[in-house]
Design a protein around this motif. Structure first.
Motif, short mmCIF file in Angstrom:
data_model
loop_
_atom_site.label_atom_id
_atom_site.label_comp_id
_atom_site.label_asym_id
_atom_site.label_seq_id
_atom_site.Cartn_x
_atom_site.Cartn_y
_atom_site.Cartn_z
N ILE A 1 5.29 -0.14 -4.41
CA ILE A 1 5.35 0.65 -2.48
C ILE A 1 4.63 2.07 -2.68
N GLN A 2 4.52 2.60 -3.97
CA GLN A 2 5.15 3.88 -4.53
C GLN A 2 3.69 3.61 -5.28
N MET A 3 2.32 3.64 -4.84
CA MET A 3 0.97 3.62 -5.11
C MET A 3 0.12 4.82 -4.50
N PRO A 4 -0.59 5.20 -5.12
CA PRO A 4 -1.27 6.65 -4.88
C PRO A 4 -2.42 5.85 -3.99
N GLY B 1 2.33 0.47 -0.60
CA GLY B 1 2.26 -0.10 -0.25
C GLY B 1 2.68 -0.93 1.49
N LEU B 2 3.20 0.47 1.77
CA LEU B 2 3.91 -0.11 3.57
C LEU B 2 1.87 -0.13 4.02
N THR B 3 1.13 0.32 3.97
CA THR B 3 -0.04 0.14 4.56
C THR B 3 0.11 -0.61 4.85
N LEU B 4 -0.71 -1.12 2.87
CA LEU B 4 -1.47 -2.35 2.56
C LEU B 4 -0.56 -3.37 2.99
N ALA B 5 0.95 -3.75 3.46
CA ALA B 5 1.54 -4.70 4.47
C ALA B 5 1.42 -4.79 5.91
N GLN B 6 0.53 -3.29 5.97
CA GLN B 6 0.88 -3.61 7.58
C GLN B 6 -0.52 -3.87 7.51
N ARG B 7 -1.67 -3.88 7.03
CA ARG B 7 -3.09 -4.12 6.48
C ARG B 7 -3.13 -5.76 6.69
N ALA C 1 11.97 1.49 3.27
CA ALA C 1 13.02 1.24 4.19
C ALA C 1 11.82 0.89 4.96
N ALA C 2 10.58 1.14 5.26
CA ALA C 2 9.82 0.91 6.39
C ALA C 2 9.01 -0.53 5.66
N THR C 3 9.27 -0.43 4.83
CA THR C 3 8.00 -1.44 4.29
C THR C 3 9.07 -2.75 3.89
N PHE C 4 10.29 -2.53 3.51
CA PHE C 4 11.64 -3.99 3.42
C PHE C 4 11.25 -4.17 5.10
#
Length: 127
Positions: free
Chosen positions: A63-66, A70-76, A101-104
């Protein structure tokens, strides 16, 4: 003209995305020991290209990558593939963090580091 997909229909294909090289190496090795075909990326943008070529069954994403987190990647990935790819978030972050939490909420499953490989393989084999 796009390249032919890099796949064999009888294999379990997994992409691992994490910006921490040791985490990637150990997870890739464990998955390969369980018979999976695994590719990896160290950032979200290169992961998007890899996923289009490799057509994985499952994506394990930190999730926490520069850059592209991970959240943006999962959304895409959800926008592009819907539920056709199993998304599993992996994090050392706290579930109380808003991004975590949003990624989960967006992925199919999630693990906190260190990952229980037996539980991970149960999910991968079930999917």
């Amino acid at each position: 003209m796009s390249a032919a997909p890099e796949r064999d229909d009888d294999e379990t294909r997994i992409v691992v995305i994490d910006d921490y090289p040791d985490a990637v190496a150990s997870l890739v090795a464990a998955l390969q020991e369980h018979g999976c075909t695994v590719r990896s990326a160290s950032d979200g943008l290169s992961a998007l290209e890899l996923i289009e070529r490799f057509e994985p069954h499952c994506v394990l994403l930190d999730i926490q990558m520069p850059g592209l987190d991970g959240l943006t990647l999962a959304q895409r990935l959800r926008d592009r593939h819907g539920n056709d790819i199993v998304l599993i978030a992996i994090t050392g972050g706290s579930p109380a963090d808003k991004t975590v939490a949003a990624t989960f909420d967006l992925v199919d499953h999630w693990f906190t580091k260190p990952i229980d490989i037996k539980k991970l393989m149960q999910l991968v084999r079930a999917g």
